[in-house]
Design a protein around this motif. Structure first.
Motif, short mmCIF file in Angstrom:
data_model
loop_
_atom_site.label_atom_id
_atom_site.label_comp_id
_atom_site.label_asym_id
_atom_site.label_seq_id
_atom_site.Cartn_x
_atom_site.Cartn_y
_atom_site.Cartn_z
N HIS A 1 -14.72 -7.15 1.70
CA HIS A 1 -14.31 -7.49 0.34
C HIS A 1 -12.81 -7.64 0.42
N THR A 2 -12.24 -8.37 -0.48
CA THR A 2 -10.79 -8.48 -0.48
C THR A 2 -10.18 -7.10 -0.76
N ILE A 3 -9.17 -6.72 0.06
CA ILE A 3 -8.61 -5.38 -0.14
C ILE A 3 -7.80 -5.32 -1.43
N GLU A 4 -7.35 -6.48 -1.90
CA GLU A 4 -6.60 -6.50 -3.16
C GLU A 4 -7.61 -6.28 -4.30
N GLY A 5 -7.59 -5.11 -4.87
CA GLY A 5 -8.52 -4.80 -5.95
C GLY A 5 -9.81 -4.16 -5.48
N GLY A 6 -10.04 -4.15 -4.18
CA GLY A 6 -11.27 -3.55 -3.67
C GLY A 6 -11.06 -2.10 -3.26
N LEU A 7 -11.82 -1.69 -2.24
CA LEU A 7 -11.76 -0.29 -1.79
C LEU A 7 -10.35 0.09 -1.36
N GLY A 8 -9.71 -0.78 -0.58
CA GLY A 8 -8.37 -0.47 -0.07
C GLY A 8 -7.40 -0.18 -1.19
N SER A 9 -7.43 -1.01 -2.21
CA SER A 9 -6.56 -0.78 -3.37
C SER A 9 -6.92 0.52 -4.07
N ALA A 10 -8.22 0.75 -4.24
CA ALA A 10 -8.66 1.92 -5.00
C ALA A 10 -8.23 3.21 -4.31
N VAL A 11 -8.36 3.25 -2.99
CA VAL A 11 -7.95 4.47 -2.26
C VAL A 11 -6.44 4.62 -2.30
N ALA A 12 -5.73 3.49 -2.17
CA ALA A 12 -4.26 3.53 -2.25
C ALA A 12 -3.80 4.08 -3.60
N GLU A 13 -4.51 3.69 -4.65
CA GLU A 13 -4.16 4.17 -6.00
C GLU A 13 -4.29 5.69 -6.08
N VAL A 14 -5.36 6.21 -5.47
CA VAL A 14 -5.58 7.67 -5.51
C VAL A 14 -4.46 8.38 -4.74
N LEU A 15 -4.15 7.88 -3.54
CA LEU A 15 -3.12 8.52 -2.72
C LEU A 15 -1.76 8.45 -3.40
N ALA A 16 -1.45 7.29 -3.95
CA ALA A 16 -0.14 7.11 -4.58
C ALA A 16 0.01 8.00 -5.80
N GLU A 17 -1.04 8.06 -6.61
CA GLU A 17 -0.94 8.86 -7.84
C GLU A 17 -0.89 10.35 -7.53
N ALA A 18 -1.47 10.73 -6.38
CA ALA A 18 -1.43 12.15 -5.99
C ALA A 18 -0.12 12.47 -5.28
N GLY A 19 0.68 11.45 -5.00
CA GLY A 19 1.96 11.67 -4.33
C GLY A 19 1.79 12.07 -2.88
#
Lengths: 274, 305
Positions: free
Chosen positions: B243-261
């Motif tokens: 799947h495209t990583i933009e908006g897919g799993l890759g983005s979703a995991v990055a969002e979790v890591l970034a928001e958790a600092g």
């Protein structure tokens, strides 16, 4: 003035007040379908007593830009308090400027064109599956019929003989930016819809006896969905807004309010409150 | 996974007169049985996905429970605005079964690859997007969708996917699965590409790299605790998706890591826009940088860093 004419007049006053409160929006698209909706809701066409039952009739305004007319009808038939019309376009209100399912009686958001008629094939098909007497009425804009999905739905309803579906074409010849005929060729309407398996009726969309008799005729049609071409005038009832493309998405301004009020027989000071 | 899902739909049609099997000229053997045995609960809309999606909302508004079967690229993407306005916003009880997702019809080219559907659909209100990794997970996601009152999209591939779950597996949204333990690197996957991650993990073990493997079937909601625990207890995270990583799993995991600092070694393997190239599925994976070799090489680089 007949009872239906009196109701249609009162709905036009509601519309004028709603756009006065809102200050902008699609007033002319609402005015062309006032008689059509008045006939549906107040002319014994819909079986209103069944609206809480599973086999109720459906009304879907596919051209959601005309929703002020729909909201007025819904407020006059007990879906929500009349008072709520004052919230049209206002913060915190459910009465979004294009038809919204947050409003009781509105099953889906419309205004993005070519959706309501597709949804309607589902309610009509469900009634067939359940073998109940529910009928579905859809108001379709003539500009809206340029959307490809309209013809997906038309082909489906014709092929599956959804004779419990009645689409009313608000034939006012205007779309957002220009006359329909300046943009595309949509005639011959009758032959196009008949070729898709529909029974086509035509009437004056501002004439109650004509509308009521067309709806009666539509109910009697078997084996085919019905397209009722209702010939209308966009902006009907406010003379300077009638049949003018520039009035698609605007409300009166300045002295236009005085003129509009005079034409509907109300005082300008009455505009601020429904 | 297609059969696991559609066989259950057959049973549901049999048990519950409200359940309908809809398709837009994308038939399968099970739907043909439904057509023959329960014609009143079956409808082929023809090649008109927009009308089917919106019509399904009308059916659901009338108390039916439609299960729409069609190719992801058409059903989710051609009909996107119809799903958005007519199903998701009013929250109608419509179930979408998207098949041939990812590169499972790889050789047919980008028009028939479903590689942006999760990104599009996870952005919608009320609609739950599920990407099962195995046939049992597909079946249980379908069962969950039937019991759940509200719109659901199930992203399937084709047939013959490897099984990693037991027969008593129960699906729940927002709960990821740990398929393999490991303390060096975490591989997070979405969908049947899980099998590639499992094979990679075995291969890396020969090099004394111990990979943890997580499978996330939903990214909205997402299993934050499983991701954060992996970030804390392994040395890096690599996401892998068809799947495209933009908006897919890759983005979703990055969002979790970034928001958790949380700062950790982090790489994303997946598509960038539509996949390119011709060939069989393995060859197209290789052409787009998501083959087993690509994963192994990326892990080694991450371990060296």
């Amino acid at each position: 003035m007949t009872e239906l004419e009196r109701i249609a007049h009162d709905i036009r006053v509601d519309i004028l007040k709603m756009y006065y409160i809102a200050g902008w929006g699609h007033m002319a698209p609402a005015l062309s379908c006032v008689e059509i909706f008045t006939a549906l809701y107040f002319g014994d066409v819909l079986r209103m007593e069944r609206r809480s039952e599973e086999d109720h009739d459906w009304v879907i305004m596919s051209k959601g830009h005309g929703c002020a007319t729909w909201y007025s009808c819904l407020s006059r038939t007990g879906y929500f308090p009349r008072e709520d019309l004052n919230g049209f376009y206002q913060a915190g209100s459910k009465l979004v400027g294009l038809a919204s399912p947050s409003v009781p009686g509105v099953p889906l958001p419309t205004g993005s064109l070519g959706h309501g008629i597709c949804f309607a094939t589902g309610t009509a098909l469900a009634a067939k599956c359940k073998k109940n007497a529910s009928r579905t009425y859809v108001l379709l804009g003539d500009g809206e019929a340029q959307e490809g999905s309209v013809w997906e739905a038309a082909m489906f309803a014709g092929a599956h003989k959804l004779d419990n579906l009645c689409v009313i074409l608000d034939r006012n010849h205007l779309q957002a930016s220009d006359w329909v005929e300046n943009i595309t060729v949509d005639e011959p309407l009758r032959e196009r819809w008949e070729a898709f398996g529909w029974h086509v009726l035509e009437c004056d969309g501002h004439d109650f006896p004509a509308l009521l008799s067309a709806f009666e005729e539509a109910k009697a049609v078997q084996g085919k969905p019905v397209l009722l071409v209702a010939h209308t005038v966009k902006g009907k009832g406010i003379s300077f807004a009638e049949s003018r493309a520039e009035w698609h998405s605007r409300a009166p301004r300045g002295e236009e309010w005085d003129k509009a009020c005079a034409e509907l027989g109300i005082e300008v000071k009455e505009l601020g409150r429904i | 996974m297609r059969e696991a899902c559609t066989n259950l739909i057959y049973e549901l049609v049999k048990q519950d007169a409200r359940v309908m099997a809809l398709t837009a000229d994308s038939r399968n053997g099970v739907y043909e049985r439904i057509r023959d045995e329960f014609p009143a609960q079956y409808m082929d809309y023809g090649i008109s996905e927009a009308n089917m999606a919106s019509s399904a909302a009308g059916l659901a508004a009338s108390g039916m429970i439609p299960f729409l079967f069609g190719m992801t690229n058409f059903m989710a993407m051609r009909a996107f605005e119809f799903i958005r306005n007519d199903v998701a916003i009013p929250s109608y009880n419509v179930k979408f079964i998207g098949i041939f997702s990812g590169l499972s019809r790889g050789g047919w080219g980008a028009t028939h690859q479903g590689t942006e559907d999760v990104a599009l659909l996870r952005s919608l209100p009320n609609l739950l997007v599920i990407t099962p990794a195995t046939p049992i997970e597909a079946r249980e996601a379908t069962r969950w969708a039937y019991r759940h009152e509200g719109p659901v999209y199930i992203r399937l591939e084709a047939s013959g996917e490897k099984e990693y779950f037991s027969n008593i597996y129960e699906f729940a949204p927002g709960i990821g699965q740990k398929l393999r333990g490991g303390r060096d690197i975490t591989l997070i996957t979405m969908g049947p590409i899980l099998s590639e991650a499992m094979e990679v993990a075995e291969e890396l073990e020969k090099e004394n790299i111990y990979a943890r493997v997580l499978s996330l079937s939903t990214v909205e909601p997402i299993d934050e605790s499983l991701i954060l625990e992996a970030a804390l207890h392994t040395k890096g995270i690599l996401t892998l998706e068809e799947h495209t990583i933009e908006g897919g799993l890759g983005s979703a995991v990055a969002e979790v890591l970034a928001e958790a600092g949380i700062g950790t070694r982090f790489r994303r393997l997946g598509l960038h826009g539509c996949a390119t190239g011709c060939g069989n599925r393995e060859e197209i994976r290789a052409l787009n940088g998501i083959s087993k070799d690509d994963v192994c090489r990326t892990v080694r680089q991450m371990m060296e860093a």
